[in-house]
Enzyme design. Sequence first.
Site, PDB file in Angstrom:
ATOM      1  N   GLY A  46       0.994  -1.219   0.070  1.00 36.94           N
ATOM      2  CA  GLY A  46      -0.078  -0.071   0.069  1.00 36.94           C
ATOM      3  C   GLY A  46       0.812   1.047   0.011  1.00 36.94           C
ATOM      4  CD  GLN A  51       3.247   5.845   2.423  1.00 35.62           C
ATOM      5  OE1 GLN A  51       2.259   5.631   2.226  1.00 35.62           O
ATOM      6  NE2 GLN A  51       4.274   5.210   3.346  1.00 35.62           N
ATOM      7  CB  CYS A  95       4.882   2.348   7.444  1.00 34.02           C
ATOM      8  SG  CYS A  95       4.681   3.933   6.546  1.00 34.02           S
ATOM      9  CG  LEU A  96       6.456   1.031   1.332  1.00 37.45           C
ATOM     10  CD1 LEU A  96       5.857   1.327  -0.060  1.00 37.45           C
ATOM     11  CD2 LEU A  96       7.512   0.039   1.188  1.00 37.45           C
ATOM     12  CG  HIS A 137      -0.843   1.380   7.412  1.00 36.96           C
ATOM     13  ND1 HIS A 137       0.301   0.872   8.063  1.00 36.96           N
ATOM     14  CD2 HIS A 137      -0.193   2.307   6.626  1.00 36.96           C
ATOM     15  CE1 HIS A 137       1.420   1.408   7.856  1.00 36.96           C
ATOM     16  NE2 HIS A 137       1.136   2.296   6.743  1.00 36.96           N
ATOM     17  CD  GLU A 138      -1.140   2.496   2.710  1.00 40.13           C
ATOM     18  OE1 GLU A 138      -0.779   3.707   2.524  1.00 40.13           O
ATOM     19  OE2 GLU A 138      -0.484   1.527   3.084  1.00 40.13           O
ATOM     20  CG  HIS A 141      -0.014   7.205   5.407  1.00 45.31           C
ATOM     21  ND1 HIS A 141       1.340   7.495   5.846  1.00 45.31           N
ATOM     22  CD2 HIS A 141       0.448   5.816   5.127  1.00 45.31           C
ATOM     23  CE1 HIS A 141       2.123   6.478   6.203  1.00 45.31           C
ATOM     24  NE2 HIS A 141       1.678   5.505   5.593  1.00 45.31           N
TER      25      HIS A 141
HETATM   26 ZN    ZN Z   1       2.454   3.608   5.739  1.00 51.11          ZN
END
Ligand code: ZN
Length: 173
Positions: A46, A51, A95-96, A137-138, A141
Amino acid sequence: MSIRNILIHPDPRLKKVTAPVASIDDDLRRLADDMLETMYDAPGIGLAAPQVGVMRRVIVMDCEKDAEATAQPMVLINPEVIWTSEETSVYEEGCLSIPEQYAEVQRPAGVEVSWTDLSGKLQRERFDGLWATCVQHEIDHLDGKLFIDYLGPLKRQMITRKMQKLKREMARG
Ligand code: ZN
């Protein structure tokens, strides 16, 4: 399509509430393509627009983990959680924007989400399992919230310090 640079925590852009998308144009389609390519390249399941430094309400995801299965890329514009289950589940999240740090987070096990797709159609779907965790989660963000915000202050500070160190090392090259 091109791979975009993923912001690493701590970064003020990862703490901001993003703005809704008003119209689906070529810029937005390019953003969605780039976000999917960036997510698959990372690799991740995701990615949210902030991000990659774009402060708009767009997320992409593909939680199909089986390499044999066909990819299930999803682009969600202006996603909104409209129902959550009382039942919760715990997943070890990563998380990226917080590379190589993982922690267990408890969230509703099922959620119903509405969003606009790339053709401008309103969609509504129920997500369970990993998809439910990923979509929550997304969407977090988009509201400037990270999975580490669910952890205790000590664990959160420890991870943040590790990320500050990582960013100093990356800056040095
Ligand atoms: Zn994340």
